[in-house]
Scaffold this active site. Structure first.
Site: not given
Length: 1445
Positions: A502, A632, A673, A731, A911
């Site tokens: 992960d 955020e 979003f 990012r 997964k």
């Protein structure tokens, strides 16, 4: 919900059902109807009642069980699991066989069964203890408390049926009474109002149709629809880390019709029901409809209620109801945003009330979790082959004995004719041979060692203890060591070939830090990222970081000084991540750049959905933000630290403090979003009036929506900054705005409201409405955030890759995020070609997979593609089709050819399917590692599951085989403990078979002289103690304590792990070599004593020593000494413990003979008869030497002329220690480990021990004769690449051989991770370069624009920037330490005036007394800012022209 979403859900369910049929075997899922209806205060229609008036559907309870056994199933299931071992079945057969006196002789059946019973019991106790811990965890969870509405009739739940096994077996004695009570309740449920009240109940008592009230910070007990919340707007906030691993908060909202229901009386009187889809494991999809009775809004009396009930019953009697045409019910759609799933936690909301839809195994989290598997190690499975071959040898020995016995029986002259009437063991040769076969089976039974499995259990328990006690894998912050939860698979840790990991919380800390930004074309932000830090480490070493930290600290102090001259920031946090004093110098100047900075950070403080928390009641200025994404929260937190603090959100009012001045803005709309939009917007009304849209998102999405033909220079500069940020591993996001006229907004708001309330195709209509308002944007700048990796992750991934392990990342994050982290953690590299597979249907998926295979790995491959390393990127939607039976082989073929694979936006069940695909398709050993409940499925599916017990919760750790706190501990767990366990277990099992074959076959040779009558050669006590005392401890020591190389060497040369991947230490050929060797040694150990003592000799007391007991003791003594010394010969780490164990084990036999001869009449004074005879000691000594000498000779020749990699490394370490000892230098172990260089070379290359030039060295360099093309590979920090060796050279230290070449990943890389046309989109065939978040789709027009405007940062511009920033510091900063800042200035870009002159919001004005920024002064006129001034007038007219209008 849209029809496309429903179709996708159906496809997912079908795919999952094919792969995991057990996941849909719950009671509630076997329903005749395709819908689930849950009624509240509405009688069930007759079609849903059985003949007794009870609901037909008996839904599963909310009690869950993750353990493997129950009280009733433990004995049968555990016995079934243990008897999967072939050896246990064999031992059981022998026990049964020995119950017959003719075969078993005088041996009591209970005594014969004692070893098997002991092994089965001890193993069962261990399994019971492991499962008891799971039961305890389940019990704690099932008895968790929640509040539900009591004294109220839930018509969906049966009153007599329950899911317990006792009720299913014995029924319910009170069934009739319950039926009567239920009928009474159905008739009178509307007359007993005002009795309902909230009461605490256990989770396991929750049923479908119950109404539950959650309090803040409580977990959700079952999947439920939100009916109402404490928030005025019906919102609530949940944390979903147990579902998807994310710690950020998600916003959920209640159903609009029920939002006003807050009291018990409201829920007791309201009438509605929900029509829901059936349970399925898709976490991101739900479709349902709530039918709200319009009469709920009327104040009806009891008589009116009775008439309403009659109407409802008549309305529901028909099998097909047209609700759309009914006036009694209002139809309200329900989506996943109206649902709380089990495993979520309510946050920042006082309370929330919901209706339970799915319970227990029907909940989404349980559907994504498979049954707890019973894992067996690969060596244990392969041991069955060795046991089977021993059965073959045993059969041949028994068959040979029976045939020989028959031959002896039919011989014309035999002693049996004289001493045995009738001769033989039976009345005929055939009968005698048959009986001899079974007697011989009992005689030779020890060839399959019954004590092997108990020894393995003991050894693996010790190995688990050593792992648990390893201080290097202890994490003091959480007080958590590496905890083994499954003890029997430690050897699997040494054979892992594929790791599935992960991302969030496993590779990363999930902690975002705002590092840099670009405003109006000017870059701000100092400091290093993980990416640039690793690059600098490779070039300058760790010493360079000290200066960097000092420079950054000085820059921070300067920034705080500049801030204090402007205002007092009371809300600044103690951990400031954005540092740049130049920002405040520019902010202090009353010019256009100052206005641009204020607008930019004001937008960050307003464009979000975060919640404000005050963790310290005594400090009102300490503010924490809880957001839907950590990105955020980082953006809003940086705005707060700069001076633009978001203070509170009350309904539709946003309060912020701009540089000390408080402002309130009215929030009109939030355009959320999602992965399709890749942006979020807010529409606000400033206190000065007007309407403004603020938008942030991926730069490709924002650039497509900028006003055409404007801000050309600013677009170019901002894009260049974002390119630079992405190359540093950050990012990136773009920030833009738009001023909206009132008329346009009013018209749009009406269309948006209609789209948001649509029942069908709601998401598509909302998307279309957003497109109508998000256009003609004005670019403000961009942000750069760093997702901090866990400590040591890049180094760990590089080390594991060097060891030959392939790593696949399976994450729920979007593609851009996963790729960015992949580069930061060394999973992806700048020289890799990224193959992106993105499709929307099965046909397109298959086409792209085939194209990728042909284009990059086919016969006609382009030379550029052939020389490149490849990485595969695939998203969850495409993976859904790629896992289909017809396409999964293509996916597997493509994935195994790539160095790295990243699967994005995958569900927990996907997964597990990917892990199963690789594990079963390639027959390799797999390991899964994760930290959240969403990782449980893949953890259970893999051969070895690792749970990260970190900040994200402990669900994964509970379900895992091993649990620790940090990803970096995986290095030592695999490369040290795993490799040791594999080597130890392999050698231990081989030696165990060896020593038992020597012991047993020696008895077979004796049968030649005993007429094959199955007579025992050894005393029975020897047979019992041989595997219990005489030989068990050396082999147990070998399995628990032996080491080929130490910890530091194992980590320094991870290529040694490759032997486990290739399974070179536990092979069939090795087994047969041990069999041949053991047969040879059995011949020597029997015939030498027999040859020396066959004639015997007279003792002084007149006794003879040529009896059976004498011969058996001599042979047994020879075998015990030989086998123990042979095991010692295989031990690689000779310590005082090894010497002690072997010597004591050998002596134990002779001590036993001494004591046994004192009290057993058959052995009376055997010690005097044998121990005083030279023939005895000569026979034992000669047998031992002749037996072991061939093995010793072979090992010597092999290690001298054909050494393997371990032999070479061991020799080099030994030589280095000898040299170090001779020099008598007091180097510390750590210093020596860091400084010495032991390179591994191929062909004629050599291994050279060298010292770092930074330290004084007295260790000479070993050199050998080598060819002209020989080279020396020195490895100070990075493990070497091992290549095959074709020949042996004359040398002192030898070169490493045998290992195939491993494509190693470097531990560090350069600062730039971008390469031209590095990404290939198989959907369109286009190539593009990677710029962090600077791309989101290959079809966008942004790519063409990027290519047209992007210019690499040349040295010319870089020198200007450096000069500009240096001059600025020289004129503004103190003289001391000014040079320290120069190294951080190369990242700054040129400034340009491209934003409108008017501020978006009412701004703060600097005091007249404050001096302007030096770079803004008009004196000289030679600054870069002024020189670049021309050509920007057009860009400045975007808003000014509108204002003039």
């Amino acid at each position: 919900m849209s029809f496309s979403k429903q179709k996708n859900t159906k496809d997912i369910e079908e795919n999952i059902n094919l792969k995991n049929p057990k996941r849909v075997s719950t009671a509630s899922s076997i329903q005749t109807s395709s819908k689930r209806r849950v009624y509240v205060n509405v009688p069930l229609p007759p079609t849903e009642l059985d003949q007794n008036g009870e609901p037909k559907e008996n839904y599963v309870g909310n009690k869950i069980r993750t353990s493997k056994y129950t009280l009733l199933t433990f004995i049968p299931k555990n016995l079934l699991e243990q008897f999967r071992r072939v050896a246990n079945m064999y031992f059981l057969f022998l026990v049964i066989l020995q119950t017959f006196p003719l075969v078993g002789g005088d041996v009591q059946p209970l005594l014969a069964a004692t070893p098997l019973i002991s092994i089965i019991t001890m193993t069962a106790i261990k399994d019971a203890f492991e499962d008891w811990k799971r039961h305890s965890q389940d019990k704690t969870l099932n008895r968790s408390k929640t509040v539900k509405l009591s004294n109220w009739n839930n018509v969906n739940a049966t009153n007599y049926g329950n899911n317990s096994i006792w009720s299913k077996i014995f029924g319910n004695s009170n069934k009739n009474d319950n039926i009567q009570n239920n009928n009474n309740n159905n008739n009178n449920h509307n007359h007993n109002h005002n009795n309902a009240q909230w009461q605490e109940n256990h989770w396991q008592d929750i049923k479908v149709g119950d109404i539950v009230c959650l309090k803040n910070n409580e977990s959700v007990p079952a999947d439920m629809i939100i009916l109402s919340t404490s928030e005025p707007d019906g919102l609530c906030y949940v944390e979903t880390k147990e579902l998807d691993g994310e710690t950020n908060l998600k916003v959920r909202h209640c159903v609009s019709a029920t939002s006003s229901m807050t009291t018990e009386n409201d829920y007791e009187k309201s009438k509605f029901y929900v029509e829901s889809e059936q349970p399925h494991p898709n976490l991101y999809s739900y479709t349902g409809v709530l039918y709200w009775n319009n009469n709920n809004n009327k104040n009806n009396n009891n008589n009116d209620n009775d008439s309403d009930n009659k109407k409802q019953q008549e309305h529901q009697q028909s099998s097909e109801i047209n609700y759309e045409e009914s006036n009694d019910y209002q139809i309200i759609p329900i989506s996943i945003n109206d649902v709380l799933l089990r495993g979520c936690t309510l946050r920042n909301t006082e309370w929330a009330i919901g209706l339970i839809l799915f319970t227990g195994t029907d909940t989404k989290i349980m559907l994504n979790s498979g049954d707890t598997p019973s894992k067996r190690s690969r060596i244990e499975i392969e041991t069955n082959f060795h046991v089977t071959m021993n059965f073959v040898i045993l059969f041949l020995m028994c068959f040979g004995s029976s045939v020989a016995d028959a031959i002896f029986y039919i011989q014309p002259k035999s002693s049996a004719d004289v001493f045995e009437a009738g001769g033989g063991n039976a009345d005929s040769a055939l009968a005698s041979a048959f009986l001899t076969f079974w007697v011989s089976l009992v005689l030779f039974q020890n060839i399959v060692p019954i004590s092997l499995y108990i020894t393995i259990e003991v050894v693996k328990t010790l190995q688990a203890y050593f792992i648990y006690s390893d201080i290097d894998m202890y994490y003091p912050k959480l007080d958590y060591p590496c905890t083994p939860k499954t003890w029997n698979i430690s050897d699997d840790l040494g054979q892992i070939e594929y790791i599935f990991s992960d991302k969030t919380g496993t590779l990363t800390q999930n902690v975002m830090e705002f590092k840099k930004c670009t405003i109006n074309g000017i870059s701000y932000g100092q400091g290093e990222t993980d990416t640039t830090r690793s690059a600098k480490l490779s070039e300058h070493g760790a010493s360079s970081f000290k200066n960097d930290e000092m420079n950054l600290a000085a820059e921070k102090d300067l920034m705080l000084q500049e801030m204090s001259t402007i205002f007092n920031n009371k809300y600044m946090s103690s951990n400031v991540t954005f540092i740049d004093s130049k920002l405040y110098q520019d902010l202090r100047a009353d010019d256009q750049q100052s206005k641009a900075i204020q607008d930019f950070f004001s937008a960050l403080a307003l464009c979000h959905t975060v919640l404000v928390e005050h963790p310290d009641e005594n400090n009102p200025y300490r503010i924490d933000y809880k957001a839907q994404s950590p990105d955020e929260a980082a953006l809003v937190g940086c705005a707060r630290d700069v001076g633009f603090a978001f203070l509170e959100r009350f309904q539709d009012t946003l309060t912020i403090e701009l540089l000390g001045e408080r402002k309130e803005f009215t929030l009109l709309n939030v355009l959320e979003f999602n992965s399709t939009r890749k942006r979020m917007s807010v529409i606000i009304r400033p206190p000065e009036g007007g309407i403004i849209l603020l938008c942030k998102g991926a730069d490709s999405v924002i650039y497509e929506r900028l006003e055409k033909g404007q801000q050309t220079k600013l677009k170019e500069d901002t894009l260049a900054d974002l390119e630079m940020f992405a190359n540093e591993g950050l990012r990136t996001l773009c920030i833009a705005y738009r001023t909206i006229p009132d008329d346009e907004y009013n018209h749009w708001a009406k269309a948006y409201t209609e789209a948001a309330s649509s029942i069908t195709d709601r998401e598509e209509k909302v998307e279309q409405a957003c497109e109508l308002i998000e256009h003609s944007l004005v670019l403000m700048g961009g942000t750069a955030i760093e997702d901090r990796l866990q400590e040591g992750v890049p180094e760990s991934i590089a080390t594991l890759a060097t060891a030959g392990i392939k790593i696949w990342v399976l994450t729920g994050d979007k593609t851009e995020t996963a790729i960015n982290i992949g580069f930061a953690c060394n999973l992806l590299q700048k020289d890799m070609l990224l193959i992106i597979i993105a499709a929307t249907d099965k046909q397109s998926t298959g086409h792209q997979l085939k194209d990728a295979l042909n284009k990059f790995f086919g016969s006609n491959v382009d030379p550029v593609n052939r020389s490149s390393k490849h990485a595969l990127i695939i998203d969850g939607e495409t993976l859904k089709y790629a896992l289909d039976k017809s396409l999964k082989n293509l996916l597997l073929d493509l994935g195994k050819r790539c160095q790295s694979v990243v699967c994005c936006r995958v569900s927990p069940l996907q997964k597990a399917q990917v892990v199963a695909l690789v594990k079963e398709g390639l027959n390799v050993m797999t390991l899964s590692i994760g930290d959240g409940a969403n990782d449980v499925s893949m953890i259970q599916e893999a051969n070895v599951g690792i749970g990260i017990a970190g900040e994200e919760g402990r669900q994964a750790a509970m379900a895992a085989d091993y649990a620790f706190a940090q990803f970096r501990f995986l290095d030592k767990l695999l490369l040290v403990h795993g490799r040791w366990s594999y080597i130890r277990t392999s050698e231990m099992i081989s030696c165990f078979f060896y020593k038992n074959i020597v012991w047993t076959v020696a008895m077979f040779w004796y049968q030649i002289f005993a007429g094959f009558t199955a007579q025992y050669l050894y005393d029975y006590t020897y047979i019992l103690l041989y595997n219990l005392c005489f030989t068990v401890f050396p082999v147990m020591f070998l399995g628990a304590f032996d080491q080929d190389v130490d910890v530091k060497t194992s980590l320094k040369y991870p290529q040694l792990y490759k032997r486990g991947i290739l399974q070179q230490d536990f092979t069939k050929s090795k087994f047969w070599l041990y069999v041949v060797d053991s047969c040879y040694q059995s011949v020597v150990c029997f015939f030498i004593p027999w040859g020396l003592l066959q004639y015997g000799s007279s003792h002084a007391n007149g006794l003879q020593n040529n009896g059976l007991s004498d011969l058996g003791t001599m042979v047994a003594g020879s075998v015990v000494a030989t086998t123990n010394l042979f095991i010692g010969l295989n031990i690689m780490n000779w310590s005082w413990m090894a010497f002690t164990v072997i010597i004591v084990s050998i002596l134990s036999f002779y001590v036993w003979v001494e004591f046994y001869s004192l009290w057993y009449i058959g052995f009376f004074r055997m010690d005097l008869i044998l121990y005083t005879e030279i023939e005895f000691w000569l026979a034992v000594s000669l047998a031992v030497m002749v037996s072991i000498f061939p093995r010793y000779l072979i090992k010597y020749v092999h290690k001298t002329y054909w050494p393997n990699d371990t032999d070479i490394i061991r020799e080099q370490v030994h030589e280095a220690r000898k040299i170090k000892k001779k020099q008598k230098k007091s180097y510390s172990d750590e210093e020596y480990q860091e400084d010495d260089k032991v390179p591994i070379n191929n062909r004629d290359d050599v291994i050279t021990i060298d010292q770092s030039p930074t330290t004084t060295s007295h260790i000479p360099i070993y050199e050998v004769e080598q060819s002209s093309n020989a080279s020396v590979i020195s490895i100070p920090t990075v493990p070497p690449i091992i290549e095959p060796t074709s020949s042996l050279t004359s040398m002192k230290p030898r070169s490493m051989a045998k290992l195939p070449k491993i494509s190693a990943l470097k531990k560090t890389r350069t600062a730039s991770i971008r390469s031209a046309e590095q990404i290939v989109h198989m959907g369109s065939g286009k190539r593009q370069s990677f710029t962090g978040f600077a791309y989101s789709g290959e079809e966008s027009s942004f790519e063409e624009f990027r290519r047209s405007v992007y210019r690499p940062i040349g040295s010319n511009r870089g020198r200007k920037i450096l000069l500009q920033r240096a001059n600025t510091l020289n004129t503004s900063a103190p003289a001391t330490g000014s040079n320290n800042h120069v190294s951080y200035l190369s990242a700054a870009l040129g400034r340009s005036k491209t934003l409108p002159s008017r501020l978006l919001f009412s701004r703060w004005s600097p005091a007249p007394s404050r001096s302007p920024s030096p770079i803004r002064s008009n004196s000289g006129g030679s600054s870069l800012y002024e020189n670049n001034k021309g050509g920007e007038d057009v860009e400045l007219s975007i808003i000014s022209n509108r204002q003039n209008e």
